[in-house]
Structures are given as C-alpha cells and as structure tokens.
Design a protein around this motif. Structure first.
Motif: not given
Length: 235
Positions: A54-63, A67-79
């Motif tokens: 519930g605190d995660t957005s894995i498909s936000s298409p833009s910055r 922001i508007n999603s009010r989520k805390k956690w987003f996908p992060y590319d780390k090799g």
C-alpha cells in the motif's frame, strides 16, 4: 588509432572493426546518465517484498504522477547480475514527496550528502545496466523507476529507438568494441554513449528486441522474486 574513441593503441584490431567507427555513436541518439547516490542505501533502499504494497507505486509514469500518488516507495534500478532484455527489478527507494528526505539528507556540517538525482529523467523509459561486471556486458529495458550509480541508464531522444539501442548494446559486437574503448570492467555512461550504431533495418530489429523483452519478462515473472509473479509456469 585516431578512428577509435580515446585513440587506444589497439594494434591487433582488424580493418573491418576499425571501419565500424565511421558510424555514428549512441550519444547522437540518446542521453546516458549516471545514477543517483543516496549516501545511505541501508536507510533509503528496501527489497520490494519488505515493504507494505500500500506504500508502493511500481508504475508511476512521471515525476508529477509519483508526487500525486502520495506513495513512499518506488522502483530503483541498481544493476545486479548478468541479465539481458528485462529483469533485476528487486529494489525500491524512498522517494516520498519527490524525494524530500533524500534530497535533504545532510551531514553534521549541513552539507547534502546525496547527489545525481536526474530529476529530468526519473520514471522515464530507458535502458539500464550494471556498472561493474566480471564478464560480458548486459543491459535491460526499464520503466517507471529511479536509478542508482550502480545501475545507470540511457534514454533515447526518440522512444521509437529504445529497442534498437537495446539490441545494439546486447549484441556480441558491443563486447568487442568495449574491449577497445573500455579495457576495465567498469561501465560508465561515457562508455555506453561512445558505442557505435546506425539505424539500418530498424523495424526488423525493433520487433525482434520487443520479442526478447517479452520473453525475458515472462521468465522473470515466473519466479517469486518478481513483483508481477502470479504462479510458476509448471503449475
């Protein structure tokens, strides 16, 4: 020697390989960007299964959407390990309120410790790779994410060229060229941008690469390590 970027003393190179440097480089078709340094990954990163969905957005298409999603956690590319076309989607980053906590993470002297936010590029479709590798180079399609300095990213000036660039970078030719222009196993954005390419047979290559992306995604999603996992294909 002058035909090869950086003019390395590569006396063993064949004439045919030298000729390919007469083509344009990826830098004329895309922007390669170094990823972010959070300055404290233990604080700002989590594996995706450690976080309340519930605190995660894995498909936000833009910055702005993030922001508007009010989520805390987003996908992060780390090799990650060697993998082509798609995958290695394991980490999330705390980017709540447009990354307020990371962008205001200061040391005891008041200096901001984190850097390289790439605010003009976050959440855009692109190609990510592992900065360090002991073997062959590999890269993957990535979207809706932020990215680390261990998983930098290249962004096509025209999204129609993403698959083509991905196909070039995952080709055997790229490994041969990188032996000349990058003798180390550390793949920085400048190395990726210097890779040569043209747009011959673009539609055919785009189609084949899309098929490979789809197959790789299906493979990745077949196991519990994927956030899109539903069931194992043998069940």
């Amino acid at each position: 020697f002058n035909k090869i970027p950086g003019s390395p003393i590569s006396y063993w190179v064949s004439e045919n390989l030298i000729k390919i440097f007469e083509n344009k480089s990826i830098s004329e078709f895309a922007d390669a960007r170094l990823g972010m340094a959070t300055a404290d990954n233990n604080r700002f990163l989590r594996l995706w299964h450690e976080i309340n969905i519930g605190d995660t957005s894995i498909s936000s298409p833009s910055r702005s959407e993030a922001i508007n999603s009010r989520k805390k956690w987003f996908p992060y590319d780390k090799g990650g390990s060697f993998r082509r076309w798609y995958g290695n989607n394991e980490y999330l980053v705390n980017w709540k309120n447009d990354g307020y906590e990371i962008q205001n993470f200061k040391d005891n002297k008041g200096k901001v410790r984190s850097h390289n936010y790439n605010l003009d590029y976050i959440f855009k479709d692109g190609i990510t790779w592992s900065a360090l590798s002991s073997g062959k180079f590999s890269c993957r399609y990535s979207a809706h994410s932020l990215f680390d300095n261990a998983g930098s990213k290249v962004f096509a000036n025209n999204n129609d060229n993403i698959n083509y660039i991905l196909g070039i970078l995952n080709s055997p030719l790229t490994n041969e060229v990188f032996k000349l222009i990058n003798p180390t196993m550390n793949y920085q954005p400048g190395t990726i941008a210097a890779m040569i390419m043209n747009l011959n047979k673009q539609s055919i290559i785009n189609e084949k690469v899309q098929t490979l992306i789809n197959q790789s995604k299906s493979d990745w999603d077949s196991f519990e390590e994927s956030w899109d996992f539903r069931k194992h294909p043998l069940i």
